[in-house]
Each structure stands twice: as structure tokens, then as C-alpha cells.
Write an enzyme that holds these catalytic residues in place. Structure first.
Site, PDB file in Angstrom:
ATOM      1  N   HIS A 146       0.842  -1.203   0.000  1.00  0.00           N
ATOM      2  CA  HIS A 146       0.000   0.000   0.000  1.00  0.00           C
ATOM      3  C   HIS A 146       0.881   1.259   0.000  1.00  0.00           C
ATOM      4  O   HIS A 146       0.609   2.211  -0.723  1.00  0.00           O
ATOM      5  CB  HIS A 146      -0.877   0.065   1.256  1.00  0.00           C
ATOM      6  CG  HIS A 146      -1.874  -1.040   1.396  1.00  0.00           C
ATOM      7  ND1 HIS A 146      -2.021  -1.782   2.542  1.00  0.00           N
ATOM      8  CD2 HIS A 146      -2.812  -1.526   0.529  1.00  0.00           C
ATOM      9  CE1 HIS A 146      -2.998  -2.667   2.394  1.00  0.00           C
ATOM     10  NE2 HIS A 146      -3.492  -2.544   1.178  1.00  0.00           N
ATOM     11  N   LYS A 186     -16.061  -7.156   5.060  1.00  0.00           N
ATOM     12  CA  LYS A 186     -15.130  -8.069   5.736  1.00  0.00           C
ATOM     13  C   LYS A 186     -15.102  -7.636   7.206  1.00  0.00           C
ATOM     14  O   LYS A 186     -15.328  -6.473   7.500  1.00  0.00           O
ATOM     15  CB  LYS A 186     -13.708  -7.895   5.185  1.00  0.00           C
ATOM     16  CG  LYS A 186     -13.589  -7.931   3.676  1.00  0.00           C
ATOM     17  CD  LYS A 186     -12.190  -7.456   3.244  1.00  0.00           C
ATOM     18  CE  LYS A 186     -12.078  -7.291   1.746  1.00  0.00           C
ATOM     19  NZ  LYS A 186     -10.826  -6.648   1.321  1.00  0.00           N
ATOM     20  N   SER A 204      -2.784  -7.697   3.074  1.00  0.00           N
ATOM     21  CA  SER A 204      -3.020  -7.555   4.516  1.00  0.00           C
ATOM     22  C   SER A 204      -3.397  -8.913   5.117  1.00  0.00           C
ATOM     23  O   SER A 204      -2.997  -9.230   6.237  1.00  0.00           O
ATOM     24  CB  SER A 204      -4.149  -6.557   4.777  1.00  0.00           C
ATOM     25  OG  SER A 204      -3.811  -5.289   4.283  1.00  0.00           O
TER      26      SER A 204
HETATM   27  P1  ADP Z   1      -9.761  -3.554  -0.435  1.00  0.00           P
HETATM   28  O1  ADP Z   1     -10.336  -4.285   0.721  1.00  0.00           O
HETATM   29  O2  ADP Z   1     -10.571  -2.391  -0.910  1.00  0.00           O
HETATM   30  O3  ADP Z   1      -9.244  -4.421  -1.569  1.00  0.00           O
HETATM   31  P2  ADP Z   1      -7.064  -3.274   0.474  1.00  0.00           P
HETATM   32  O4  ADP Z   1      -6.674  -2.520   1.693  1.00  0.00           O
HETATM   33  O5  ADP Z   1      -6.855  -4.745   0.472  1.00  0.00           O
HETATM   34  O6  ADP Z   1      -8.523  -2.827   0.189  1.00  0.00           O
HETATM   35  O7  ADP Z   1      -6.317  -2.684  -0.802  1.00  0.00           O
HETATM   36  C1  ADP Z   1      -6.441  -1.340  -1.175  1.00  0.00           C
HETATM   37  C2  ADP Z   1      -5.796  -1.145  -2.533  1.00  0.00           C
HETATM   38  O8  ADP Z   1      -4.416  -1.453  -2.447  1.00  0.00           O
HETATM   39  C3  ADP Z   1      -6.333  -2.018  -3.656  1.00  0.00           C
HETATM   40  O9  ADP Z   1      -6.318  -1.260  -4.835  1.00  0.00           O
HETATM   41  C4  ADP Z   1      -5.342  -3.147  -3.734  1.00  0.00           C
HETATM   42  O10 ADP Z   1      -5.297  -3.725  -5.033  1.00  0.00           O
HETATM   43  C5  ADP Z   1      -4.059  -2.395  -3.438  1.00  0.00           C
HETATM   44  N1  ADP Z   1      -3.013  -3.251  -2.883  1.00  0.00           N
HETATM   45  C6  ADP Z   1      -3.125  -4.129  -1.879  1.00  0.00           C
HETATM   46  N2  ADP Z   1      -1.954  -4.768  -1.653  1.00  0.00           N
HETATM   47  C7  ADP Z   1      -1.085  -4.267  -2.573  1.00  0.00           C
HETATM   48  C8  ADP Z   1       0.277  -4.548  -2.908  1.00  0.00           C
HETATM   49  N3  ADP Z   1       0.953  -5.482  -2.261  1.00  0.00           N
HETATM   50  N4  ADP Z   1       0.838  -3.827  -3.901  1.00  0.00           N
HETATM   51  C9  ADP Z   1       0.120  -2.907  -4.562  1.00  0.00           C
HETATM   52  N5  ADP Z   1      -1.169  -2.626  -4.329  1.00  0.00           N
HETATM   53  C10 ADP Z   1      -1.767  -3.291  -3.350  1.00  0.00           C
END
Ligand code: ADP
Length: 160
Positions: free
Chosen positions: A17, A41, A129
Site C-alpha cells: 500500500h 469483511k 493484509s
Molecule cells: P480492499 O479491501 O478495498 O481491496 P485493500 O486494503 O486490500 O482494500 O487494498 C487497497 C488497494 O491497495 C487495492 O487497490 C489493492 O489492489 C491495493 N493493494 C493491496 N496490496 C497491494 C500490494 N501489495 N501492492 C500494490 N497494491 C496493493
């Protein structure tokens, strides 16, 4: 002036992130990190805890702010005059879901909102995450995946 929102659950924030946040901060005038409070979630961390962990991680970036939001992202964006969403793309599996959301947001916003995708840095391509939480729960060192203050919060949550 270009203002974008990077929305997500951030439960908790990872280096994946942060990579997207840093690259967006270099590309746009203002980046708002939107922490989704009403999540389908069931998150490990409260919205406030997630927000604080992100704030600590981005404290050196003066064009990045962190907010909690409820409800529909596009409603929040309209209220705050933001018309661009940033999302990260890890793999093909992200693509199908992200494409669907981006297209429906565009349609529902009457074509006033667009989504920009940043491809993940290869070194974080596998990172999520959920994976971090799974490792942290069993006491595995996750300091390669999340900042030190997040490692400590995870240890507290899991009573380690
Ligand atoms: P959501 O529950 O909305 O998917 P996340 O917190 O999991 O939210 O992810 C938020 C954003 O960050 C999404 O666009 C996801 O694709 C991106 N993201 C998550 N992990 C990574 C990573 N390792 N590298 C790049 N982008 C990521």
C-alpha cells in the site's frame, strides 16, 4: 490542481500500500487515503486504529492526508470534490474485480469519476493484509511486509 483518493480497507497498511501511496504522492498534488469504515469483511483493526497506523507511516509526506469514510465512495468523492480514484493492481486476479468496480463507479457517477491503476512493484506483488495477519497471528516475523509500528500493533492484537 490534481487531487486523488486511494481507498481501501488497509487492515493493516502494508509496504505494498505504501508503495502505491508514495508513487501517487509524486504524481498528484494531493493524495487522500480513504479508510473504509463500513466494511463487509470483519476487520482486525478499528477504522481509527487503521487510520492512525497509516498516518504514522506517511508522516513525511506533506501532500498525503488520511480520512475514514462510510457509505459509497463516489458520494464521499462528490462531497469533497475529488474525481479520480487510485487503485493498485497486483495480478490478474485483482484485475477482473477492479475493472468491474471502476466501470460501475464511472457509470453510477454519470461519467464524472475515473480510476487510475498503478501496477504493484514486483517485490510486493504477493503481499496482502490477509497474508500479513495470517503470519503475524502465529508469531512469524512480518517486519519485511509492514512498518515497525504496525508490527507492534499486530503483536498487541494477537497478544504476543
Ligand atoms: P480492499 O479491501 O478495498 O481491496 P485493500 O486494503 O486490500 O482494500 O487494498 C487497497 C488497494 O491497495 C487495492 O487497490 C489493492 O489492489 C491495493 N493493494 C493491496 N496490496 C497491494 C500490494 N501489495 N501492492 C500494490 N497494491 C496493493
Amino acid at each position: 490542481m490534481s487531487k486523488v483518493i486511494y481507498p481501501g480497507s488497509f487492515d493493516p497498511i502494508t509496504y505494498g500500500h505504501l508503495d502505491i501511496i508514495k508513487r501517487s504522492a509524486a504524481m498528484f498534488d494531493e493524495v487522500v487515503v480513504g479508510v473504509l469504515s463500513n466494511n463487509a469483511k470483519s476487520p482486525l483493526f478499528s477504522p481509527e486504529e487503521r487510520k492512525r497506523m497509516i498516518e504514522e507511516a506517511v508522516k513525511d509526506y506533506n501532500n498525503v492526508t488520511v480520512i475514514n469514510f462510510n457509505g459509497l465512495l463516489i458520494d464521499f468523492m462528490k462531497e469533497h470534490n475529488i474525481s479520480v480514484i487510485v487503485r493498485g493492481l497486483r495480478a490478474i486476479t485483482d484485475f477482473e474485480y477492479e475493472l468491474q468496480i471502476a466501470q460501475s463507479n464511472r457509470k453510477v457517477s454519470k461519467y464524472t469519476i475515473d480510476t487510475v491503476f498503478l501496477t504493484t512493484s514486483i517485490k510486493y506483488a504477493y503481499l496482502s493484509s490477509s497474508i500479513v495477519k495470517e503470519y503475524a497471528r502465529y508469531g512469524t516475523d512480518v517486519s519485511d511486509f509492514v512498518p515497525e509500528h504496525v508490527v507492534i500493533e499486530l503483536q498487541k492484537k494477537y497478544g504476543l
